[in-house]
Design a protein around this motif. Structure first.
Motif, PDB file in Angstrom:
ATOM      1  N   LYS A 168       0.819  -1.218   0.000  1.00  0.00           N
ATOM      2  CA  LYS A 168       0.000   0.000   0.000  1.00  0.00           C
ATOM      3  C   LYS A 168       0.857   1.275   0.000  1.00  0.00           C
ATOM      4  O   LYS A 168       0.805   2.088   0.933  1.00  0.00           O
ATOM      5  CB  LYS A 168      -0.948   0.009   1.203  1.00  0.00           C
ATOM      6  CG  LYS A 168      -1.900  -1.180   1.235  1.00  0.00           C
ATOM      7  CD  LYS A 168      -2.788  -1.165   2.470  1.00  0.00           C
ATOM      8  CE  LYS A 168      -3.711  -2.376   2.495  1.00  0.00           C
ATOM      9  NZ  LYS A 168      -4.560  -2.403   3.718  1.00  0.00           N
ATOM     10  N   PRO A 169       1.655   1.465  -1.054  1.00  0.00           N
ATOM     11  CA  PRO A 169       2.506   2.657  -1.105  1.00  0.00           C
ATOM     12  C   PRO A 169       1.693   3.928  -1.328  1.00  0.00           C
ATOM     13  O   PRO A 169       0.622   3.893  -1.946  1.00  0.00           O
ATOM     14  CB  PRO A 169       3.423   2.372  -2.301  1.00  0.00           C
ATOM     15  CG  PRO A 169       2.603   1.490  -3.191  1.00  0.00           C
ATOM     16  CD  PRO A 169       1.799   0.622  -2.260  1.00  0.00           C
ATOM     17  N   ILE A 170       2.198   5.030  -0.824  1.00  0.00           N
ATOM     18  CA  ILE A 170       1.564   6.333  -0.996  1.00  0.00           C
ATOM     19  C   ILE A 170       2.622   7.346  -1.411  1.00  0.00           C
ATOM     20  O   ILE A 170       3.820   7.122  -1.244  1.00  0.00           O
ATOM     21  CB  ILE A 170       0.866   6.818   0.299  1.00  0.00           C
ATOM     22  CG1 ILE A 170       1.876   6.886   1.455  1.00  0.00           C
ATOM     23  CG2 ILE A 170      -0.311   5.926   0.643  1.00  0.00           C
ATOM     24  CD1 ILE A 170       1.291   7.450   2.742  1.00  0.00           C
ATOM     25  N   VAL A 171       2.156   8.459  -1.962  1.00  0.00           N
ATOM     26  CA  VAL A 171       3.052   9.552  -2.333  1.00  0.00           C
ATOM     27  C   VAL A 171       3.074  10.554  -1.188  1.00  0.00           C
ATOM     28  O   VAL A 171       2.021  10.962  -0.680  1.00  0.00           O
ATOM     29  CB  VAL A 171       2.597  10.230  -3.640  1.00  0.00           C
ATOM     30  CG1 VAL A 171       3.550  11.362  -4.013  1.00  0.00           C
ATOM     31  CG2 VAL A 171       2.529   9.205  -4.772  1.00  0.00           C
ATOM     32  N   LEU A 172       4.273  10.938  -0.774  1.00  0.00           N
ATOM     33  CA  LEU A 172       4.449  11.835   0.368  1.00  0.00           C
ATOM     34  C   LEU A 172       4.987  13.187  -0.075  1.00  0.00           C
ATOM     35  O   LEU A 172       5.702  13.289  -1.071  1.00  0.00           O
ATOM     36  CB  LEU A 172       5.425  11.225   1.374  1.00  0.00           C
ATOM     37  CG  LEU A 172       5.071   9.850   1.945  1.00  0.00           C
ATOM     38  CD1 LEU A 172       6.224   9.337   2.795  1.00  0.00           C
ATOM     39  CD2 LEU A 172       3.795   9.917   2.764  1.00  0.00           C
TER      40      LEU A 172
END
Length: 259
Positions: A168-172
């Motif tokens: 579950k990668p996200i953009v930070l």
């Protein structure tokens, strides 16, 4: 840092305030600085450990890998042989089989896969942070150096990206902490500016004749902040800024911070 193509010395910082203060210090030393258009560097990071995924096989190499959130360095080294690392971003490539010699030619396409992965994440192509890729099983097959990308690099990239997506990668985006000192009559103005820029006030306290406002805002909302504070307080406010970690792009000030 020095740009390898142009030879220019490049200066970056944690937001406009940080850069402005540094530029003023350099100017006092007689060093001219040309300011470019502001940029915000985004990052990709998993929110949980991924599962083991496999790619390749047949006429090309086969890899079974697992992507995890990087633990402390001692734990990383206990997972297997560290084949490659990018300490600036907290990313590692670990061979749990301990069969790959990182100094032999066969390891070169594996290094290429790791570099490509760190530079371009699977969500939106942003640079990765704090992700460790663990090679749990591998079967190397290379026809020739000319086909090493097809035979080794691409299968490893495919397996690693599949595993990352299960995490579950996200953009930070980066945030900054502000500490602003101002006379009492401008405290309301400062808090309104912080709120307008999607930040939040953390604390307000007094010190002699001045009030100190501690706040945090997204770096993307800091452009033009120095001028607005200076103008709105007629130059009475002084401030400092420091890095404040990362949050999901578009997150509210109350959401989780990734340090």
């Amino acid at each position: 840092r020095v740009d390898p193509d142009t030879g220019e010395m490049l200066l970056s910082g944690a937001g406009e305030l940080h850069v402005e203060v540094t530029v003023e210090k350099l100017a006092r030393e007689g060093i001219d600085v040309v300011l470019g258009k502001p940029m915000v560097l985004l990052r990709e990071q998993m929110t949980t450990d991924g599962t083991t995924c496999t790619a390749g096989g047949g006429k090309v190499s086969q890899f079974s890998v697992k992507a995890v959130i990087t633990p402390d360095e001692e734990t990383v080294r206990g997972l297997g042989s560290v084949l490659d690392s990018d300490t600036r971003s907290g990313c590692y490539l670990v061979d749990a089989t301990r069969t790959v010699n990182p100094f032999r030619d066969e390891a070169e396409p594996i290094h290429e896969a790791f570099s490509a992965l760190v530079e371009s994440g699977p969500v939106s192509g942003e640079r990765l942070r704090k992700i460790t890729i663990i090679i749990e099983q591998l079967g190397l097959r290379v026809e020739s150096p000319e086909t090493s990308w097809r035979d080794v690099t691409q299968p490893l990239l495919d397996a690693a990206r599949k595993s990352m997506m299960t995490g579950k990668p996200i953009v930070l985006e980066p945030w900054i902490h502000l500490e602003i000192s101002t006379p009492e009559e401008h405290v309301g103005t400062i808090t309104a500016i912080v709120s307008k820029r999607q930040g939040r006030v953390l604390e307000i306290d007094s010190e002699r004749t001045l009030y100190r406002v501690r706040a945090e805002i997204p770096v993307r909302e800091s452009f033009g902040l120095a001028t607005e504070i200076r103008t709105s307080t007629s130059g009475w406010a002084t401030w400092g800024a420091r890095a404040g970690g990362y949050r999901r792009v578009g997150a509210s000030a109350n959401e989780q911070t990734f340090t």
